[in-house]
Design a protein around this motif. Structure first.
Motif, short mmCIF file in Angstrom:
data_model
loop_
_atom_site.label_atom_id
_atom_site.label_comp_id
_atom_site.label_asym_id
_atom_site.label_seq_id
_atom_site.Cartn_x
_atom_site.Cartn_y
_atom_site.Cartn_z
N LEU A 1 0.84 -1.20 0.00
CA LEU A 1 0.00 0.00 0.00
C LEU A 1 0.88 1.25 0.00
N ALA A 2 0.29 2.37 -0.37
CA ALA A 2 1.04 3.63 -0.32
C ALA A 2 0.09 4.81 -0.22
N PHE A 3 0.54 5.83 0.48
CA PHE A 3 -0.17 7.11 0.52
C PHE A 3 0.16 7.88 -0.75
N ARG A 4 -0.74 8.79 -1.12
CA ARG A 4 -0.46 9.70 -2.24
C ARG A 4 -0.64 11.13 -1.76
N SER A 5 0.23 11.98 -2.24
CA SER A 5 0.14 13.40 -1.93
C SER A 5 -0.93 14.03 -2.81
N VAL A 6 -1.77 14.88 -2.21
CA VAL A 6 -2.74 15.65 -3.00
C VAL A 6 -2.42 17.14 -2.96
N GLY A 7 -1.26 17.50 -2.39
CA GLY A 7 -0.89 18.90 -2.29
C GLY A 7 -1.52 19.54 -1.06
N PRO A 8 -1.63 20.85 -1.11
CA PRO A 8 -1.22 21.73 -2.19
C PRO A 8 0.23 22.18 -2.04
N ALA A 9 0.74 22.80 -3.11
CA ALA A 9 2.09 23.35 -3.08
C ALA A 9 2.11 24.85 -3.28
N ASN A 10 0.92 25.45 -3.32
CA ASN A 10 0.89 26.90 -3.58
C ASN A 10 1.15 27.73 -2.33
N MET A 11 1.35 27.09 -1.19
CA MET A 11 1.87 27.79 -0.02
C MET A 11 3.10 27.01 0.42
N GLY A 12 4.26 27.66 0.37
CA GLY A 12 5.51 26.92 0.41
C GLY A 12 6.06 26.53 1.75
N GLY A 13 5.28 26.62 2.82
CA GLY A 13 5.82 26.18 4.10
C GLY A 13 6.84 27.14 4.67
N ARG A 14 7.29 26.87 5.89
CA ARG A 14 8.27 27.76 6.54
C ARG A 14 9.68 27.29 6.21
N VAL A 15 10.39 28.10 5.44
CA VAL A 15 11.77 27.78 5.06
C VAL A 15 12.70 28.28 6.15
N SER A 16 13.61 27.42 6.59
CA SER A 16 14.52 27.80 7.67
C SER A 16 15.96 27.91 7.22
N ALA A 17 16.33 27.30 6.09
CA ALA A 17 17.73 27.35 5.65
C ALA A 17 17.81 27.13 4.15
N ILE A 18 18.73 27.83 3.51
CA ILE A 18 19.06 27.62 2.10
C ILE A 18 20.58 27.58 1.99
N ALA A 19 21.10 26.64 1.21
CA ALA A 19 22.55 26.54 1.01
C ALA A 19 22.85 26.33 -0.46
N LEU A 20 23.66 27.23 -1.02
CA LEU A 20 24.09 27.10 -2.41
C LEU A 20 25.19 26.05 -2.52
N VAL A 21 25.19 25.34 -3.63
CA VAL A 21 26.34 24.50 -3.95
C VAL A 21 27.45 25.42 -4.43
N PRO A 22 28.64 25.33 -3.84
CA PRO A 22 29.71 26.28 -4.21
C PRO A 22 29.99 26.28 -5.71
N GLY A 23 30.11 27.49 -6.26
CA GLY A 23 30.45 27.63 -7.66
C GLY A 23 29.31 27.42 -8.62
N SER A 24 28.09 27.32 -8.12
CA SER A 24 26.95 27.04 -8.99
C SER A 24 25.93 28.17 -8.93
N ARG A 25 25.28 28.40 -10.05
CA ARG A 25 24.16 29.34 -10.10
C ARG A 25 22.83 28.62 -10.12
N THR A 26 22.85 27.29 -10.19
CA THR A 26 21.61 26.55 -10.38
C THR A 26 21.35 25.47 -9.34
N SER A 27 22.33 25.12 -8.54
CA SER A 27 22.15 24.03 -7.58
C SER A 27 22.14 24.56 -6.16
#
Length: 936
Positions: free
Chosen positions: A51-77
């Protein structure tokens, strides 16, 4: 309508291909050992792998973001860490994201750091030892040659880019709804796998600082428990990749570290910001004379407190270093010295604010009084090319071009509020990433405009509800994102990624603020109710958008009414014109809320000194937080409070009886659920984490509260229970939602089985609802939006007698044919898509043991003709096949519509016999197929 969530078995060929894929992936279970015929078959988590659960969303409210980290030397990762949703990684600037932390049972993230592994990193040697030496090519040169060594170093440098990811779990924003972490994790394969490295009791880690010379050297800012004192606070350091740790900076058991940064030009110089904070259910404190800014010039061996120009009492502090001239630092400093402000939400501090130093912190100059709600924000960033360009994330994003002397808030137009993290790409300072209570945003023009990356379902739901439409709707409230309504399924194709089932656009906002309870009027599909923080109840018409405020309020000079942050509300199941709302008293609202009456006295302990706080209602205390009416008897109400009291009334509030058991022990009564099967039976879950108590408590009474028994069984000892609910069809089956998962018991709490598997992330389950018609199990998570386990009717049928059978076909719910159409052609990959359930009749069956054989399934019509033959998996435990309500092609006579439009040709409505076989074993049942939409 019976539906299955995951494996539509439209025929033998598809079923065989699915099973072969499982075998290739190594997930096919081994044959079970032989059992004696009279032994009782237990029920385990392994029985749910079909058996498995399925996500029905939504994704239009993005949750509370606490951290972001860039991959060194990248503009996209980059990586995104959420307060309660784990970690997601993108390699294409957010067009798509991958969840990389879901195998770790700790979804609360506080800090991220991504670094390269240099060619001389000791970890390379360890990897070779673990994997064994690679065979040398015939024409390869001796490894000791300089050319070979240079090539090897070049290869390692390339493979080492972004290879190491450090994770500090436990967000540090200190909300009343914050979760907690479990220490440090690290990946040495760019996020593919993570290893736990200890520091479990630090709970909240707001920042990490990795030595730029050595990725195995890391400093950790540890805040400690939010709701209690503990010794694991301060700054920790490792020099061996987390194998061992030293507690290099500690003041006391009350003072933790809110930030730590390394001088990039002189990495032996480290700065730390200490912070003494404590939340109780009725208060929040965060200023002391033990905190402040500290500096070490010998890699953490010795520390000096920096005081010149700083206030003597400080709270939360955020630090940043200007990388081109590391003598320059900025600090946003909370302080209550001389007073904390003129209003509870004063944006300007009397002694704190933004400070700047140009001599490595020896002296500081206060450059601005601005200090946004410091316990929740307290971050500062500086442009890596311009020390005068300063950013203060807070309610909005404030920007200064004169070193902090003046700020403007225009950097956050058309962006959600409440900023918690910000990253400026050193490759191009025009590229900025921010994370707030609404999700992740990217700017390519220094915060002039923003792109919203709303394609991951990370909503923080508090409560959910369902209605009786077909398909049914799901409603719920989210942290700082209001209340929304969306579909359990749509009539759009979902067979491949270019065709959509449920999209963000299918979810509709209905009420603002922080969203909590949503309720559907059972007689009018256009009438709904929703609450926001502090008991603000609204009646909403969806057809004309009329809203009415229904919150009871005293008149001038009367006693204050206290409503909890998450005040409970319900529509009477016996009279849809009657509503109930909990404050410190219980209120009955009649005429759909036009009139209100207090039907109880103060049901809390009403302790002096604990009911007087001001602010956002987050610390309002001495209130009813769980309220329920018996579905079997009108006027039989149960109420539970945040200070650990339980009351019951059998006469609609004329009299109340205190039935609090000692096991509650003054803790938060998270949910009360009267049984739908026995009038005197009620279930209660207790969540003590707000008192720094993390044990699970689930209670049951069968005599109206005169006697209670604890039914926690084998629930994990460190998972407080958020919600308990009873199966629609069986009083023996209960579901529990904890801080880290969902559990089911088939024997009323003696034994519990975790249901998450690989499909439901380890997010806090704040609410669980079972749909009374479809029997779907809907889970409202506080971090990963809403998940559905389609057709959970099988749990009520898994009695001991059934589990002892070698093969058992479980009752099949009626099935409704559906026709689908296309939409969103050419929408690209950067949108959120959720799958519909597999259409058709969900055939659930039980196998006591697995033999590796496929199951034969035949569908027979009323003329005893076998019209469809299917094959199903042979897992030990529960299995599922979905018949798509079509006959084998050899029986079909095509119509014009099926030929021209490829429209599905369903079997006629009626009753069909289902027979399943494995070897000599056989079981039979029936299924009702309802009228198809294209039936003539």
């Amino acid at each position: 309508m019976a539906r299955g969530p995951m494996i539509p078995m439209h025929g033998c060929r598809i079923a065989m291909r699915f099973l072969m894929a499982l075998v290739v992936c190594g997930t096919s279970p081994p044959a079970a050992a032989a059992r004696s015929a009279d032994s009782d078959r237990d029920f385990t988590a392994g029985d749910l792998k079909g058996l498995a659960f399925r996500s029905v969303g939504p994704a239009n409210m993005g949750g509370r973001v606490s951290a972001i980290a860039l991959v060194p030397g990248s503009r996209t990762s980059f990586y995104v860490g959420y307060g309660t949703a784990g970690i997601f990684k993108t390699e294409n600037l957010g067009v798509t994201f991958e969840a990389v932390f879901d195998k770790v049972p700790v979804p609360s993230i506080g800090a991220l750091s991504v670094v390269d592994a240099p060619p001389d990193w000791p970890g390379w040697t360890e990897e070779v030892k673990e994997a064994g030496p690679l065979p040398a090519a015939k024409d390869s040169k001796p490894p000791e040659s300089a050319e070979a060594e240079a090539g090897d170093r070049k290869d390692r440098a390339e493979r080492g880019k972004g290879k190491i990811v450090w994770v500090g779990t436990g967000e540090a924003n200190g909300r009343n709804s914050s979760s907690w972490g479990g220490g440090i994790y690290r990946s040495t394969d760019a996020g593919a796998t993570f290893t736990h490295l200890g520091l479990t009791e630090t709970h909240d880690i707001p920042q990490l600082a990795v030595d730029p010379r050595n990725p195995d050297v890391c400093y950790v800012a540890a805040l400690g428990h939010l709701w209690g004192y503990n010794p694991e606070r301060g700054v920790y350091k490792t020099t061996d990749g987390g194998k061992t740790w030293k507690h290099v900076l500690k003041v006391d058991d009350k003072t933790g570290a809110a930030d730590v940064v390394i001088d990039p030009k002189n990495p032996d110089t480290v700065y730390a910001a200490l912070y003494a904070r404590r939340r109780t259910p009725w208060s929040f404190t965060g200023n002391s004379d033990t905190g402040g800014i500290f500096r070490s010039d010998d890699a953490g061996k010795n520390w000096e407190k920096l005081t010149q120009g700083l206030p003597p009492r400080t709270g939360r502090i955020g630090l940043t270093i200007y990388p081109k001239d590391t003598r320059i630092l900025y600090a946003t400093v909370e302080s209550d010295f001389g007073g904390s402000g003129r209003t509870p939400f004063d944006n300007y501090s009397l002694s704190g604010g933004l400070f700047r130093t140009e001599d490595r912190g020896d002296t500081w100059t206060r450059v601005n009084k601005l200090n946004f709600r410091p316990f929740y924000f307290s971050r500062v960033a500086v442009d890596p090319e311009d020390d005068q360009r300063v950013y203060l994330p807070g309610w909005s994003l404030a920007i200064s071009d004169d070193g902090g002397k003046t700020f403007r808030r225009s950097g956050s137009e058309n962006v959600h509020v409440d900023f918690h993290t910000m990253v400026i790409n050193p490759l191009d300072p025009r590229q900025i990433l921010v994370g707030n209570d609404g999700g992740v945003y990217v700017s390519h023009d220094r915060a002039e405009s923003w792109d919203f990356l709303n394609n991951v379902a990370v909503g923080q739901f508090y409560r959910i509800a369902v209605d009786m439409l077909d398909p049914y709707r799901i409603g719920g409230g989210l942290q700082d994102n209001g209340s929304w309504i969306g579909p359990s399924e749509t009539l759009f194709l979902t067979e491949d990624e270019s065709k959509d089932g449920i999209l963000n656009e299918d979810w509709r906002p209905i009420h603002g603020g922080d969203g909590f309870t949503v309720a559907f009027d059972p007689t009018d599909p256009n009438l709904v109710y929703a609450t926001s923080q502090g008991g603000y109840l609204a009646r909403i018409r969806l057809d004309n958008n009329v809203k009415n405020l229904l919150r009871p309020s005293p008149r001038e000079g009367e006693e204050r009414i206290r409503f909890n942050w998450d005040a409970p509300f319900l529509i009477s199941s016996h009279d849809p014109t009657v509503l109930y709302l909990g404050g410190n008293r219980v209120f009955k609202l009649t005429e759909r809320g036009n009139l209100w009456f207090a039907i109880s006295g103060d049901l809390s302990r009403n302790e002096p000194g604990k009911t007087d706080t001001v602010g956002s209602d987050a610390e309002t205390y001495g209130t009813v937080v769980s309220l329920a009416e018996s579905p079997l008897r009108p006027g039989l109400l149960w109420a539970g409070t945040d200070d650990g009291r339980i009351h019951v009334t059998q006469d609609d509030g004329k009299s109340w009886t205190d039935v609090t058991p000692k096991e509650v022990d003054g803790l938060y009564v998270s949910r009360i659920v009267p049984s739908r099967h026995a009038e005197k039976t009620c279930y209660v879950s207790v969540d003590g984490h707000r008192s720094d108590v993390f044990k699970p408590v689930v209670l049951m009474t069968e005599n109206m509260g005169r006697r209670w028994v604890n039914i926690i069984g084998n629930l994990p000892t460190e998972e407080p229970v958020r919600v308990i609910t009873e199966d629609v069809a069986s009083s023996q089956v209960l579901y529990a939602g904890t801080e880290f998962g969902v559990y089911v018991t088939l024997d009323r709490g003696r034994h519990w089985v975790k249901m998450n598997g690989n499909s439901l992330p380890p997010a806090a389950a704040h609410d669980i609802v079972q749909h009374p018609r479809e029997r779907d199990l809907i889970v409202g998570t506080h971090g990963r939006s809403v998940y559905v386990l389609d057709d959970a009717s099988m749990f009520a049928q898994l009695t001991q007698e059934t589990r002892n059978r070698a093969l058992a076909l479980l009752d099949i719910l009626p099935a409704t044919p559906r026709l689908y159409t296309e939409r969103a052609y050419g929408a690209g990959q950067g949108i959120f898509r959720a799958r519909n359930p597999a259409m058709g009749a969900t055939i659930n069956y039980w196998l006591r043991d697995s033999t590796g054989e496929l199951i034969s399934i035949t569908i027979t019509d009323r003329f005893d003709t076998v019209i469809r033959t299917l094959k199903g998996p042979g897992y030990r435990g529960l299995n599922r096949v979905v018949w798509d309500l079509q006959a084998d092609k050899k029986h079909l006579i095509p119509t014009v519509d099926t030929e021209w439009f490829e429209q599905t040709q369903f079997v006629p409505a009626g009753e069909y016999k289902v027979t399943i076989r494995r070897g000599e074993e056989k079981a039979e049942g029936t299924v009702e197929v309802k009228l198809a939409p294209n039936a003539e």
